[in-house]
Design a protein around this motif. Structure first.
Motif, PDB file in Angstrom:
ATOM      1  N   ARG A  83       0.799  -1.091  -0.071  1.00  0.00           N
ATOM      2  CA  ARG A  83       0.013  -0.056  -0.014  1.00  0.00           C
ATOM      3  C   ARG A  83       0.712   1.297  -0.200  1.00  0.00           C
ATOM      4  NH1 ARG A  83      -1.967   3.414   4.031  1.00  0.00           N
ATOM      5  NH2 ARG A  83      -3.945   4.475   3.735  1.00  0.00           N
ATOM      6  N   GLN A  84       1.632   1.268   0.755  1.00  0.00           N
ATOM      7  CA  GLN A  84       2.680   2.529   0.866  1.00  0.00           C
ATOM      8  C   GLN A  84       3.717   2.770  -0.177  1.00  0.00           C
ATOM      9  OE1 GLN A  84       2.319   4.294   3.258  1.00  0.00           O
ATOM     10  NE2 GLN A  84       1.222   2.821   4.627  1.00  0.00           N
ATOM     11  N   MET A  85       3.820   1.762  -1.361  1.00  0.00           N
ATOM     12  CA  MET A  85       4.560   1.686  -2.522  1.00  0.00           C
ATOM     13  C   MET A  85       3.666   1.799  -3.697  1.00  0.00           C
ATOM     14  SD  MET A  85       7.712   2.183  -1.571  1.00  0.00           S
ATOM     15  CE  MET A  85       8.469   1.908  -3.227  1.00  0.00           C
ATOM     16  N   THR A  86       2.256   2.227  -3.260  1.00  0.00           N
ATOM     17  CA  THR A  86       1.313   2.572  -4.328  1.00  0.00           C
ATOM     18  C   THR A  86       0.881   3.852  -3.784  1.00  0.00           C
ATOM     19  OG1 THR A  86      -0.280   0.991  -3.412  1.00  0.00           O
ATOM     20  CG2 THR A  86       0.923   0.429  -5.317  1.00  0.00           C
ATOM     21  N   TYR A  87      -0.009   3.822  -2.973  1.00  0.00           N
ATOM     22  CA  TYR A  87      -0.588   4.988  -2.531  1.00  0.00           C
ATOM     23  C   TYR A  87       0.099   6.001  -1.812  1.00  0.00           C
ATOM     24  CZ  TYR A  87      -3.138   7.574   1.437  1.00  0.00           C
ATOM     25  OH  TYR A  87      -3.458   8.704   2.339  1.00  0.00           O
ATOM     26  N   SER A  88       1.024   5.880  -0.917  1.00  0.00           N
ATOM     27  CA  SER A  88       2.085   6.913  -0.528  1.00  0.00           C
ATOM     28  C   SER A  88       2.698   7.219  -1.604  1.00  0.00           C
ATOM     29  CB  SER A  88       2.800   6.440   0.936  1.00  0.00           C
ATOM     30  OG  SER A  88       1.803   6.270   1.881  1.00  0.00           O
ATOM     31  N   LEU A  89       3.451   6.451  -2.379  1.00  0.00           N
ATOM     32  CA  LEU A  89       4.316   6.802  -3.424  1.00  0.00           C
ATOM     33  C   LEU A  89       3.741   7.811  -4.317  1.00  0.00           C
ATOM     34  CD1 LEU A  89       6.973   4.624  -5.136  1.00  0.00           C
ATOM     35  CD2 LEU A  89       5.605   5.990  -6.616  1.00  0.00           C
ATOM     36  N   ILE A  90       2.588   7.671  -4.749  1.00  0.00           N
ATOM     37  CA  ILE A  90       1.713   8.521  -5.849  1.00  0.00           C
ATOM     38  C   ILE A  90       1.378   9.970  -4.997  1.00  0.00           C
ATOM     39  CG2 ILE A  90      -0.147   8.767  -7.188  1.00  0.00           C
ATOM     40  CD1 ILE A  90       1.921   7.013  -8.337  1.00  0.00           C
ATOM     41  N   ARG A  91       1.108   9.674  -3.814  1.00  0.00           N
ATOM     42  CA  ARG A  91       0.469  11.132  -3.008  1.00  0.00           C
ATOM     43  C   ARG A  91       1.323  11.793  -2.863  1.00  0.00           C
ATOM     44  NH1 ARG A  91      -0.176  11.547   2.708  1.00  0.00           N
ATOM     45  NH2 ARG A  91       0.982   9.592   3.796  1.00  0.00           N
ATOM     46  N   ILE A  92       2.467  11.317  -2.168  1.00  0.00           N
ATOM     47  CA  ILE A  92       3.701  12.305  -2.091  1.00  0.00           C
ATOM     48  C   ILE A  92       4.529  12.818  -3.263  1.00  0.00           C
ATOM     49  CG2 ILE A  92       5.833  12.418  -0.643  1.00  0.00           C
ATOM     50  CD1 ILE A  92       4.521  10.348   1.387  1.00  0.00           C
ATOM     51  N   GLY A  93       4.878  11.866  -4.057  1.00  0.00           N
ATOM     52  CA  GLY A  93       5.672  12.140  -5.178  1.00  0.00           C
ATOM     53  C   GLY A  93       4.903  13.220  -5.953  1.00  0.00           C
ATOM     54  N   SER A  94       3.651  12.841  -6.348  1.00  0.00           N
ATOM     55  CA  SER A  94       2.855  13.817  -7.185  1.00  0.00           C
ATOM     56  C   SER A  94       2.542  15.127  -6.516  1.00  0.00           C
ATOM     57  CB  SER A  94       1.499  13.213  -7.502  1.00  0.00           C
ATOM     58  OG  SER A  94       0.489  12.767  -6.714  1.00  0.00           O
ATOM     59  N   TYR A  95       2.432  15.335  -5.134  1.00  0.00           N
ATOM     60  CA  TYR A  95       2.246  16.323  -4.511  1.00  0.00           C
ATOM     61  C   TYR A  95       3.498  17.306  -4.873  1.00  0.00           C
ATOM     62  CZ  TYR A  95       2.302  19.674  -0.611  1.00  0.00           C
ATOM     63  OH  TYR A  95       2.434  20.887   0.500  1.00  0.00           O
ATOM     64  N   ALA A 123      -6.006  12.399  -4.452  1.00  0.00           N
ATOM     65  CA  ALA A 123      -7.086  11.525  -5.208  1.00  0.00           C
ATOM     66  C   ALA A 123      -6.341  10.778  -6.032  1.00  0.00           C
ATOM     67  CB  ALA A 123      -7.758  12.606  -6.098  1.00  0.00           C
ATOM     68  N   LEU A 124      -5.174  10.995  -6.702  1.00  0.00           N
ATOM     69  CA  LEU A 124      -4.399  10.170  -7.434  1.00  0.00           C
ATOM     70  C   LEU A 124      -3.885   8.862  -6.679  1.00  0.00           C
ATOM     71  CD1 LEU A 124      -2.397  12.960  -9.681  1.00  0.00           C
ATOM     72  CD2 LEU A 124      -4.493  11.286 -10.407  1.00  0.00           C
ATOM     73  N   GLY A 125      -3.371   9.115  -5.413  1.00  0.00           N
ATOM     74  CA  GLY A 125      -2.456   8.036  -4.511  1.00  0.00           C
ATOM     75  C   GLY A 125      -3.853   7.212  -4.093  1.00  0.00           C
ATOM     76  N   GLY A 126      -5.109   7.531  -3.874  1.00  0.00           N
ATOM     77  CA  GLY A 126      -6.230   7.091  -3.238  1.00  0.00           C
ATOM     78  C   GLY A 126      -6.476   5.843  -4.584  1.00  0.00           C
ATOM     79  N   ILE A 127      -6.880   6.302  -5.620  1.00  0.00           N
ATOM     80  CA  ILE A 127      -7.247   5.544  -6.889  1.00  0.00           C
ATOM     81  C   ILE A 127      -6.154   4.465  -6.884  1.00  0.00           C
ATOM     82  CG2 ILE A 127      -7.508   5.335  -9.218  1.00  0.00           C
ATOM     83  CD1 ILE A 127      -8.692   8.288  -8.800  1.00  0.00           C
ATOM     84  N   ALA A 128      -4.735   4.714  -6.839  1.00  0.00           N
ATOM     85  CA  ALA A 128      -3.752   4.008  -7.253  1.00  0.00           C
ATOM     86  C   ALA A 128      -3.641   2.850  -6.100  1.00  0.00           C
ATOM     87  CB  ALA A 128      -2.358   4.978  -7.158  1.00  0.00           C
ATOM     88  N   ILE A 181     -12.058   9.797  -1.159  1.00  0.00           N
ATOM     89  CA  ILE A 181     -12.440  10.956  -0.435  1.00  0.00           C
ATOM     90  C   ILE A 181     -11.280  11.056   0.838  1.00  0.00           C
ATOM     91  CG2 ILE A 181     -14.243  11.930   1.098  1.00  0.00           C
ATOM     92  CD1 ILE A 181     -16.350  10.674  -0.789  1.00  0.00           C
ATOM     93  N   ARG A 182     -11.136  10.060   1.570  1.00  0.00           N
ATOM     94  CA  ARG A 182     -10.467   9.892   2.660  1.00  0.00           C
ATOM     95  C   ARG A 182      -8.861  10.139   2.130  1.00  0.00           C
ATOM     96  NH1 ARG A 182      -6.263   7.016   4.200  1.00  0.00           N
ATOM     97  NH2 ARG A 182      -5.794   6.506   6.430  1.00  0.00           N
ATOM     98  N   ALA A 183      -8.528   9.723   1.049  1.00  0.00           N
ATOM     99  CA  ALA A 183      -7.139  10.205   0.688  1.00  0.00           C
ATOM    100  C   ALA A 183      -6.911  11.645   0.366  1.00  0.00           C
ATOM    101  CB  ALA A 183      -6.894   9.170  -0.646  1.00  0.00           C
TER     102      ALA A 183
END
Length: 297
Positions: A83-95, A123-128, A181-183
């Motif tokens: 989860r961290q290497m999908t959700y967090s990677l996308i949400r932090i990197g894209s931020y 939103a991108l991280g939540g989907i990924a 929404i949570r993400a």
């Protein structure tokens, strides 16, 4: 002269870092705080303990350890890291990328732009990260089900493959709405508040940019993020675990009707106890990785 230098510094572009640094920092932090995440999810799903009492953080931990042993507090760690290497990677990197584009030539610490950047990245991280989130919720709550209803995923990748095989592609989208929404709420309250509070402390109190500042800023960010995202987090866990497979609004109405507003904050204490150190560790690791990368180049 000093004011002009300060203004120039505030509009200077921040250095660029590899996209994957955020996922690596979040994975390192989650390795320490996973038992608290497991406790939070179990509190959100479990209506009552076998004793008939409402679960608290400590009673849930005691029940878990007494029944399954200390090693069971790391149940689902493989799904957690996935989860961290999908959700967090996308949400932090894209931020970082979105923030750089939105604030180009503008004040990089403008709260409105920070929140907007973090919301889009969330939103991108939540989907990924949605598929890994489903597997994580199921693995951490499997022991609460009757034996015939347990999933018995061996590890995160096994859970992901079985999810696709047994529930098809549509299974990957279970809980996608509340999870996204949570993400959005989590990212906009955690990342944006961290950046804003850090800049505010430096500007008003002159604290140097170091580990002390990172710890203070991330502790406040953790408290803000826990409170803002708690209601959607509870509903998301119920939907993903299949303990309540009804649509988002129906689950919300049922919870409010049966237990009132307090039900939306079930698991707040372990969520904060987990998210505060997780946020601190994540940002400390991230800042140190950034410094290491800067020195390397």
């Amino acid at each position: 002269m000093a004011q002009r230098a300060s203004a120039c510094a505030s509009t200077m572009p921040e250095p660029q870092y590899p996209f994957w640094l955020g996922g690596l920092a979040a994975s390192a932090a989650a390795s320490f705080t996973h038992p608290l995440d497991l406790t939070k999810v179990r509190m959100q799903i479990m209506p009552l303990l076998p004793s008939g009492r409402r679960p608290t953080m400590f009673s849930t931990i005691r029940w878990t350890v007494r029944k399954f042993g200390w090693a069971s507090t790391y149940t689902g760690i493989s799904a957690c890291l996935m989860r961290q290497m999908t959700y967090s990677l996308i949400r932090i990197g894209s931020y970082e990328t979105i923030k750089r584009r939105i604030t180009q030539g503008q004040d990089p610490k403008n709260p409105t732009r920070l929140i907007l950047s973090a919301a889009v990245a969330g939103a991108l991280g939540g989907i990924a990260g949605n598929p890994a989130d489903i597997v994580l919720v199921r693995m951490t709550t499997d022991s609460l089900r009757k034996p015939e209803n347990q999933y018995r995923y061996r590890h995160g990748f096994d859970g992901l493959m079985r999810l696709v095989r047994e529930e098809r592609i549509i299974g990957l989208t279970r809980g996608l709405g509340p999870n996204t929404i949570r993400a959005i709420l989590m990212n906009s309250s955690q990342l944006a508040s961290y950046d804003y509070i850090k800049a505010l402390i430096i500007r008003r109190h002159g604290l140097k940019d170091g580990i002390g500042l990172h710890i203070i800023s991330s502790t406040f960010a953790g408290a803000v993020a826990t409170t803002v995202s708690s209601p959607v987090d509870v509903i998301r866990s119920r939907i993903m675990s299949k303990s309540d497979p009804r649509p988002f609004l129906e689950v919300l109405r049922k919870m409010l009707r049966q237990d009132g507003v307090r039900s939306l904050f079930k698991g707040w204490t372990p969520a904060f106890v987990r998210l505060a150190p997780n946020t601190v560790l994540m940002f400390v690791f991230l800042e140190q990785l950034k410094r290491m990368w800067t020195v390397r180049i």
